[in-house]
Every structure is written in structure tokens, then in C-alpha cells.
Motif scaffolding. Structure first.
Motif, mmCIF file in Angstrom:
data_model
loop_
_atom_site.group_PDB
_atom_site.id
_atom_site.type_symbol
_atom_site.label_atom_id
_atom_site.label_comp_id
_atom_site.label_asym_id
_atom_site.label_seq_id
_atom_site.Cartn_x
_atom_site.Cartn_y
_atom_site.Cartn_z
ATOM 1 N N HIS A 110 0.817 -1.219 0.000
ATOM 2 C CA HIS A 110 0.000 0.000 0.000
ATOM 3 C C HIS A 110 0.853 1.271 0.000
ATOM 4 N N GLY A 111 2.163 1.118 -0.168
ATOM 5 C CA GLY A 111 3.041 2.293 -0.137
ATOM 6 C C GLY A 111 3.068 2.954 1.232
ATOM 7 N N GLY A 112 2.850 2.147 2.268
ATOM 8 C CA GLY A 112 2.725 2.717 3.612
ATOM 9 C C GLY A 112 3.953 2.539 4.472
ATOM 10 N N ARG A 113 3.808 2.927 5.736
ATOM 11 C CA ARG A 113 4.891 2.799 6.707
ATOM 12 C C ARG A 113 4.663 1.570 7.568
ATOM 13 N N TRP A 114 5.749 1.007 8.062
ATOM 14 C CA TRP A 114 5.663 -0.211 8.895
ATOM 15 C C TRP A 114 6.407 0.039 10.203
ATOM 16 N N LEU A 115 5.692 -0.132 11.297
ATOM 17 C CA LEU A 115 6.254 0.142 12.623
ATOM 18 C C LEU A 115 6.344 -1.151 13.432
ATOM 19 N N VAL A 116 7.221 -1.143 14.406
ATOM 20 C CA VAL A 116 7.301 -2.269 15.344
ATOM 21 C C VAL A 116 7.050 -1.718 16.746
ATOM 22 N N ARG A 117 6.209 -2.414 17.482
ATOM 23 C CA ARG A 117 5.925 -2.013 18.868
ATOM 24 C C ARG A 117 6.226 -3.191 19.787
ATOM 25 N N ILE A 118 7.044 -2.951 20.771
ATOM 26 C CA ILE A 118 7.400 -4.010 21.717
ATOM 27 C C ILE A 118 6.368 -3.999 22.843
ATOM 28 N N GLU A 119 5.569 -5.044 22.904
ATOM 29 C CA GLU A 119 4.449 -5.073 23.860
ATOM 30 C C GLU A 119 4.916 -5.732 25.164
ATOM 31 N N ASP A 120 5.627 -4.922 25.938
ATOM 32 C CA ASP A 120 6.239 -5.448 27.161
ATOM 33 C C ASP A 120 5.529 -4.973 28.428
ATOM 34 N N VAL A 121 4.187 -4.840 28.347
ATOM 35 C CA VAL A 121 3.447 -4.421 29.554
ATOM 36 C C VAL A 121 3.205 -5.576 30.523
ATOM 37 N N ASP A 122 3.155 -6.790 29.990
ATOM 38 C CA ASP A 122 2.864 -7.949 30.846
ATOM 39 C C ASP A 122 4.188 -8.398 31.478
ATOM 40 N N ARG A 123 4.594 -7.673 32.515
ATOM 41 C CA ARG A 123 5.963 -7.824 33.035
ATOM 42 C C ARG A 123 6.333 -9.269 33.397
ATOM 43 N N PRO A 124 5.424 -10.034 34.036
ATOM 44 C CA PRO A 124 5.822 -11.409 34.370
ATOM 45 C C PRO A 124 6.149 -12.268 33.135
ATOM 46 N N ARG A 125 5.583 -11.909 31.978
ATOM 47 C CA ARG A 125 5.835 -12.725 30.778
ATOM 48 C C ARG A 125 7.067 -12.272 29.993
ATOM 49 N N VAL A 126 7.576 -11.090 30.317
ATOM 50 C CA VAL A 126 8.696 -10.561 29.529
ATOM 51 C C VAL A 126 9.990 -11.302 29.873
ATOM 52 N N LEU A 127 10.675 -11.740 28.838
ATOM 53 C CA LEU A 127 11.966 -12.405 29.030
ATOM 54 C C LEU A 127 13.061 -11.372 28.726
ATOM 55 N N GLN A 162 6.156 -0.427 25.016
ATOM 56 C CA GLN A 162 4.984 -0.126 25.852
ATOM 57 C C GLN A 162 5.372 0.166 27.303
ATOM 58 N N SER A 163 6.508 -0.319 27.734
ATOM 59 C CA SER A 163 6.925 -0.055 29.114
ATOM 60 C C SER A 163 7.230 1.425 29.347
ATOM 61 N N THR A 164 7.285 2.223 28.266
ATOM 62 C CA THR A 164 7.536 3.671 28.428
ATOM 63 C C THR A 164 6.234 4.465 28.348
ATOM 64 N N ARG A 165 5.092 3.782 28.296
ATOM 65 C CA ARG A 165 3.854 4.449 27.922
ATOM 66 C C ARG A 165 2.848 4.611 29.071
ATOM 67 N N ASP A 166 3.319 4.468 30.309
ATOM 68 C CA ASP A 166 2.407 4.537 31.458
ATOM 69 C C ASP A 166 1.519 5.787 31.440
ATOM 70 N N ALA A 167 2.117 6.945 31.128
ATOM 71 C CA ALA A 167 1.357 8.201 31.208
ATOM 72 C C ALA A 167 0.182 8.167 30.226
#
Ligand code: GLU
Length: 308
Positions: free
Chosen positions: A33-50, A75-80
Motif C-alpha cells: 500500500h506504499g505505507g509505513r511499517w512500525l514495530v511495537r514491543i508489547e512489554d506491559v505484561d511484566r511477568p511474561r517478559v523475558l 509499551q513499558s515507556t507508555r504509562d502516562a
């Protein structure tokens, strides 16, 4: 058209064959689609994060020439941002504190005559819906939930997918009855996936969500939250899953191994097969991806045919 797509892995381990399929599909669709592609690290579930897994994932993606157009959002930087969204829901009277333990929820459900478990999660019986009852008030607040009964009426969400149709996936969900008042912030203080994903898709301007079919069941809840927060709803495409030897979704339990990236083109080709792409002849991941973008047009045309 402004197209922003994303791949949003949970860093609970390295990418496996199944997660690469979602990464590849979201990348191909963005480029097509001629678009942009982003990556988001979904690290809010702290017990599951390795620890270290996010860096491994980004390295695996790079080896396949899947490089995001912006530095990844963690996501760990997104609390606010999540706090602000929760405050908005509270002001609208749509979020409430819940002091119940899991055991109490189970007991209340039994008393109401249903032992209804859903993906291990129970439909909340409503104990704290009108305010935490006096007997529970001295407890620290355990979780925050979204009110899914509005003026006594259930909330029904109907959604569309670019691949799935009603013959394979229920696309109308009575969220009140099927899921109930779901959790926005967990008792352990972690933000729930549903809230974080909705806030961040909007904050990143994501117009197209392309992800694995195992996540389709979350879509109605996410659309409800988008509406409650006054956020736009992206377009959805849920991709086919890689199945393990037992026919269930591939996971560490049924044989998912770490991706073999000695030959990234072979690994990309295996992911492409799951999506229905034809075999491609290219020597490098970059050249292979260029060919795959052209072939992707045929795949999405086929996906959109009803009743596959
Ligand atoms: N973080 C989720 C997962 O790894 C994916 C979220 C999404 O794509 O909406 O399963």
C-alpha cells in the motif's frame, strides 16, 4: 492513501515460525500500500517478559530485512498515556475499581448458576460494579474494569475483516455476555493488553492492523474501547496460523522452535507458504521481499473472496 501498519510482538521469547508469519504479512501489506511499517514491543505484561527477548526479536527481523521505518515503541515507556486513557474512561463512568479475588469471582459465578470460563478468564459477576462493597473496602484495589453494561443494555460490536468472514469467525460479539466487564489494569498493576494496544495503535496512527488469527477474538473488545476513547478504528486483517503437529496453534508446547535464520530466504519462504504466496526465486532477503510484495496483491485479492 496514508497507510501505517505495525508488528507488535510480546517479548516473552524469540520469534517463532508463527510470529514471523504475522510480521511478514504486516510488512508486505504496508509496502504493497506504499505505507509505513512500525514495530511495537508489547512489554506491559511484566511477568511474561523475558529479558533480552525484544533485542533478539529485532535482530531476527533485521536478518529477514524486516526493518521498521521508525525506532520501535516500547509499551513499558507508555504509562502516562495509559493513565490518561484510564482517567478518561473513569470520567465517563466507564471504568471502575474491583477488589474481588479470583476465588471470589468463581464463587459468585457459581452462586449465579454459571461456571462459565472463557480462555481461562471468567465473566465478571459484577460484585464491584456499583462501587466496592463495604466488606471489601479495606483491601487494596486489585484491578480496574471496563463497564460493559450501558444503561442496562448489552453492548454488541460488529466488525469486518479483510480475510475472515462469519463462516469461520463470529464477527458480531455481545461483549457484555461473551466477555463481560474486562480488565484494563490488572491486580498486579500491569496494564491489560486490550487497553495498551488500543491506546498505542491510535497514538502511532495505525490505519491497518495485520496480525494472527488467534487474536481475532480480541477485536470486538478493542473496537469498544476505541469508541469509548473517541479513537478511530483501523482496518483488520487476521492471517492464517501456523499449526503444530497436534493441529493446534503453534506454541512452545507443541513444537515451536526458535527460527532457523542460517538461511533467512528459506525461513521467509516457509512463512510465505502459510500466507499462500507462491515460491519465489531470490537470493537475498531484500530481493525476496521485493518479489513477495508483488505477489501479495494476488493474496489479498483471494483473501477478500467470500466463503473460502
Ligand atoms: N502482542 C500481541 C502478541 O504478541 C499482539 C498484539 C496485536 O497484534 O494486536 O500476541
Amino acid at each position: 492513501m496514508t497507510y501505517i501498519g505495525r508488528f507488535a510482538p510480546t517479548p516473552s521469547g524469540p520469534l517463532h515460525a508463527g510470529s514471523l508469519v504475522a510480521a511478514l504479512a504486516s510488512w508486505l501489506d504496508a509496502r504493497h500500500h506504499g505505507g509505513r511499517w512500525l514495530v511495537r514491543i508489547e512489554d506491559v505484561d511484566r511477568p511474561r517478559v523475558l529479558p533480552g527477548a525484544a533485542e533478539v526479536i529485532l535482530g531476527q527481523l533485521a536478518r529477514c530485512a524486516l526493518v521498521p521505518d521508525e525506532p520501535p515503541l516500547w509499551q513499558s515507556t507508555r504509562d502516562a498515556a495509559y493513565e490518561a486513557a484510564l482517567a478518561r474512561l473513569r470520567r465517563a463512568g466507564l471504568a471502575y475499581d474491583c477488589a474481588c479475588t479470583r476465588r471470589e469471582i468463581g464463587e459468585a459465578l457459581l452462586l449465579q448458576g454459571h461456571a462459565h470460563a472463557r480462555h481461562g478468564e471468567r465473566i465478571y459477576p459484577g460484585t464491584c460494579r456499583g462501587g466496592v462493597p463495604p466488606a471489601l473496602r479495606r483491601r487494596p484495589v486489585r484491578a480496574v474494569r471496563l463497564l460493559t453494561q450501558r444503561g442496562g443494555a448489552p453492548v454488541c460490536i460488529e466488525w469486518e475483516d479483510r480475510r475472515l468472514d462469519a463462516s469461520v469467525q463470529n464477527m458480531t460479539q455481545n461483549v457484555t455476555e461473551a466477555v463481560g466487564d474486562f480488565v484494563l489494569r490488572r491486580a498486579d498493576g500491569c496494564w491489560a493488553y486490550q487497553l495498551a494496544v488500543v491506546v498505542d495503535d491510535a497514538a502511532q496512527g495505525v490505519t491497518h492492523v495485520v496480525r494472527g488469527e488467534d487474536l481475532a477474538d480480541n477485536t470486538a473488545r478493542q473496537i469498544l474501547l476505541q469508541r469509548d476513547l473517541g479513537l478511530p478504528t483501523p482496518s483488520y486483517l487476521h492471517t492464517p496460523l501456523v499449526l503444530g503437529a497436534d493441529g493446534a496453534k503453534l506454541s512452545k508446547q507443541n513444537g515451536a522452535r526458535a527460527l532457523d535464520l542460517a538461511d533467512p530466504v528459506a525461513t521467509l519462504s516457509a512463512a510465505a507458504l502459510v500466507l499462500g504466496l507462491p515460491p519465489l526465486l531470490a537470493g537475498t532477503p531484500g530481493a525476496w521481499l521485493d518479489q513477495a510484495v508483488s505477489a501479495w496483491a494476488g493474496i489479498i485479492a483471494r483473501y477478500s473472496q467470500p466463503q473460502r
